[in-house]
Design an enzyme around this catalytic site. Structure first.
Site, PDB file in Angstrom:
ATOM      1  N   ASP A   8       0.872  -1.165   0.000  1.00 35.92           N
ATOM      2  CA  ASP A   8       0.000   0.000   0.000  1.00 35.92           C
ATOM      3  C   ASP A   8       0.915   1.223   0.000  1.00 35.92           C
ATOM      4  OD1 ASP A   8       0.910   0.320   2.626  1.00 35.92           O
ATOM      5  OD2 ASP A   8      -1.090   0.288   3.523  1.00 35.92           O
ATOM      6  N   HIS A   9       0.338   2.385   0.224  1.00 35.06           N
ATOM      7  CA  HIS A   9       1.104   3.633   0.208  1.00 35.06           C
ATOM      8  C   HIS A   9       2.220   3.659   1.253  1.00 35.06           C
ATOM      9  CE1 HIS A   9      -2.444   3.954   2.756  1.00 35.06           C
ATOM     10  NE2 HIS A   9      -1.718   4.733   3.540  1.00 35.06           N
ATOM     11  N   CYS A  65       2.693  -3.304   4.143  1.00 34.44           N
ATOM     12  CA  CYS A  65       1.786  -2.201   4.466  1.00 34.44           C
ATOM     13  C   CYS A  65       2.265  -1.621   5.798  1.00 34.44           C
ATOM     14  CB  CYS A  65       0.321  -2.617   4.482  1.00 34.44           C
ATOM     15  SG  CYS A  65      -0.218  -3.679   5.821  1.00 34.44           S
ATOM     16  N   GLY A  66       1.550  -0.667   6.331  1.00 32.00           N
ATOM     17  CA  GLY A  66       2.006   0.011   7.541  1.00 32.00           C
ATOM     18  C   GLY A  66       2.348  -0.932   8.672  1.00 32.00           C
ATOM     19  N   THR A  67       1.384  -1.741   9.109  1.00 25.37           N
ATOM     20  CA  THR A  67       1.628  -2.694  10.192  1.00 25.37           C
ATOM     21  C   THR A  67       1.811  -4.117   9.686  1.00 25.37           C
ATOM     22  OG1 THR A  67      -0.703  -3.249  10.526  1.00 25.37           O
ATOM     23  CG2 THR A  67       0.174  -1.352  11.764  1.00 25.37           C
ATOM     24  N   GLY A  68       1.444  -4.366   8.451  1.00 19.06           N
ATOM     25  CA  GLY A  68       1.466  -5.713   7.900  1.00 19.06           C
ATOM     26  C   GLY A  68       0.197  -6.489   8.186  1.00 19.06           C
ATOM     27  N   MET A  71      -2.618  -6.504   5.262  1.00 20.71           N
ATOM     28  CA  MET A  71      -2.194  -7.381   4.167  1.00 20.71           C
ATOM     29  C   MET A  71      -2.321  -8.845   4.571  1.00 20.71           C
ATOM     30  SD  MET A  71      -1.107  -6.019   1.285  1.00 20.71           S
ATOM     31  CE  MET A  71      -0.454  -4.481   0.638  1.00 20.71           C
ATOM     32  N   HIS A  98       8.583 -23.405   9.522  1.00 18.96           N
ATOM     33  CA  HIS A  98       7.491 -24.081  10.229  1.00 18.96           C
ATOM     34  C   HIS A  98       6.143 -23.966   9.539  1.00 18.96           C
ATOM     35  CE1 HIS A  98       9.581 -24.048  14.440  1.00 18.96           C
ATOM     36  NE2 HIS A  98      10.315 -24.627  13.504  1.00 18.96           N
ATOM     37  N   ARG A 132       6.160 -32.743  11.222  1.00 18.38           N
ATOM     38  CA  ARG A 132       5.038 -32.325  12.069  1.00 18.38           C
ATOM     39  C   ARG A 132       4.456 -30.995  11.618  1.00 18.38           C
ATOM     40  NH1 ARG A 132       9.593 -30.626  15.032  1.00 18.38           N
ATOM     41  NH2 ARG A 132       9.330 -28.603  16.067  1.00 18.38           N
ATOM     42  N   HIS A 133       5.270 -30.164  10.976  1.00 23.83           N
ATOM     43  CA  HIS A 133       4.783 -28.860  10.508  1.00 23.83           C
ATOM     44  C   HIS A 133       3.807 -29.031   9.351  1.00 23.83           C
ATOM     45  CE1 HIS A 133       7.629 -27.091  13.214  1.00 23.83           C
ATOM     46  NE2 HIS A 133       8.616 -27.757  12.633  1.00 23.83           N
TER      47      HIS A 133
END
Length: 142
Positions: A8-9, A65-68, A71, A98, A132-133
């Site tokens: 984003d911006h 994006c700003g905080t993630g 997204m 993982h 296991r993952h």
């Protein structure tokens, strides 16, 4: 390897630098936008990136994006996406090792560009551990 990337911006400056850096390393980069610092909705670029990953048009994706969080929330609504939010290299490694994250999400307003590079490098160089993952990943879809 072909990597789709979007922002984003808030993440547009890091995105442009990552495209250039990864391109020099031999990755084929596909830009899903935005290319402007004008406010826009992250969903408008996240959905096309997710579709491209799901359809095999790109091998992996990177989103900023700003905080993630926006997204990651949007991307993870797509059944074939495992988007992992990382803000340091340890988490960047673990979302691949993982969780076999096929999209890496980063919070552009909370990390430096140098850290973004380190996270991307760690994520790209890490192999999925399986075992296991994989069993846990198989239980994600509802």
């Amino acid at each position: 390897m072909k990597i789709g990337i979007c922002s984003d911006h808030a993440g547009v400056a890091y995105k442009a630098k990552l495209i250039a850096w990864l391109g020099k390393k031999g990755y084929e980069m596909v830009n899903f936008g935005t290319d402007s610092t004008e406010s826009m909705d992250y969903t408008d670029v996240a959905h096309p990136l997710a579709n491209a990953v799901e359809e095999g048009k790109v091998d992996l994706g990177i989103a900023l994006c700003g905080t993630g969080n926006g997204m990651a929330m949007t991307l993870n609504h797509h059944k074939g996406i495992r988007a992992g939010l990382a803000w340091n290299t340890a988490i960047g490694t673990l979302v691949k090792e993982h969780n076999n994250a096929n999209v890496l999400v980063m919070p552009a307003r909370f990390i430096s560009y140098a850290m973004a590079q380190h996270i991307v490098r760690a994520w790209l160089e890490t192999e999925f551990a399986g075992g296991r993952h994989q069993r846990r990943i198989d239980k994600i879809p509802v």
